[in-house]
Design a protein around this motif. Structure first.
Motif, mmCIF file in Angstrom:
data_model
loop_
_atom_site.group_PDB
_atom_site.id
_atom_site.type_symbol
_atom_site.label_atom_id
_atom_site.label_comp_id
_atom_site.label_asym_id
_atom_site.label_seq_id
_atom_site.Cartn_x
_atom_site.Cartn_y
_atom_site.Cartn_z
ATOM 1 N N LYS A 293 25.272 -5.666 -9.829
ATOM 2 C CA LYS A 293 26.176 -5.192 -10.882
ATOM 3 C C LYS A 293 27.104 -4.097 -10.354
ATOM 4 O O LYS A 293 28.278 -4.030 -10.730
ATOM 5 C CB LYS A 293 25.377 -4.689 -12.079
ATOM 6 C CG LYS A 293 24.730 -5.805 -12.869
ATOM 7 C CD LYS A 293 23.912 -5.265 -14.031
ATOM 8 C CE LYS A 293 23.253 -6.402 -14.792
ATOM 9 N NZ LYS A 293 22.409 -5.893 -15.893
ATOM 10 N N GLU B 297 29.844 -5.690 -8.348
ATOM 11 C CA GLU B 297 30.826 -6.292 -9.255
ATOM 12 C C GLU B 297 31.707 -5.208 -9.888
ATOM 13 O O GLU B 297 32.934 -5.341 -9.938
ATOM 14 C CB GLU B 297 30.095 -7.086 -10.343
ATOM 15 C CG GLU B 297 31.015 -7.836 -11.265
ATOM 16 C CD GLU B 297 30.237 -8.671 -12.274
ATOM 17 O OE1 GLU B 297 30.662 -8.704 -13.439
ATOM 18 O OE2 GLU B 297 29.214 -9.278 -11.888
ATOM 19 N N THR C 286 32.698 -7.223 -2.134
ATOM 20 C CA THR C 286 32.214 -8.543 -1.738
ATOM 21 C C THR C 286 31.323 -8.382 -0.521
ATOM 22 O O THR C 286 31.285 -7.334 0.101
ATOM 23 C CB THR C 286 33.405 -9.477 -1.395
ATOM 24 O OG1 THR C 286 34.151 -8.876 -0.338
ATOM 25 C CG2 THR C 286 34.299 -9.688 -2.602
#
Length: 158
Positions: free
Chosen positions: A146, A149, A154
């Motif tokens: 999380k 994100e 990445t």
């Protein structure tokens, strides 16, 4: 001297008393790494960055003061409260916010107040970024995913 630097002096006093150089290095890296991650996350989430920095520096203070990690979140919260009260530069409400985050930081599977979540996530971030070649701990995988994100990161699959 500002309040963050006053807390830093107190944390340094604890860390300098650790006889083992490796443990002392880990203490510095972890407490100050979590503190910096707290500031980053607090700024992103519009939480109080100063109090976040302090909570990060103090979140494992009991462990490093006693070299005993058992129940360190709860014992550390009480220790942090005593320390912050003795400094006489934090308001009672500020101390409550900092100590709540410290008290709850080991309960990563439960969602608490937004400020508490800053410290939990910063703790996970420091663990996961300490060495990108280490596997992410199973109990931190979801939070790390999380965080990646949230920050648009990445790579390094949790």
């Amino acid at each position: 001297m500002n309040r963050i630097e006053k807390v830093r002096e107190a944390v340094d006093a604890v860390l300098l008393n650790i006889a083992d150089a490796g443990e002392r290095r880990c203490g510095y890296m972890h407490l100050y790494g979590v503190s910096q991650a707290c500031v980053l996350i607090a700024l992103k989430r519009d939480e109080n960055a100063e109090l976040a920095a302090v909570s990060g520096m103090l979140h494992d203070i009991h462990t490093y003061a006693t070299m005993d990690p058992r129940d360190h979140a709860h014992k550390g919260s009480a220790m942090a409260r005593d320390l912050l009260n003795s400094m006489k530069c934090f308001e009672a409400g500020e101390i409550d916010v900092i100590c709540s985050a410290i008290y709850h930081h080991s309960s990563k599977e439960i969602t608490h107040a937004p400020f508490d979540e800053v410290l939990k996530d910063a703790d996970v971030m420091q663990h996961c970024l300490y060495n990108p070649l280490f596997d992410v701990m199973k109990h931190e995988t979801e939070r790390f995913g999380k965080l990646k994100e949230e920050f648009g990161l990445t790579g390094r699959e949790p």
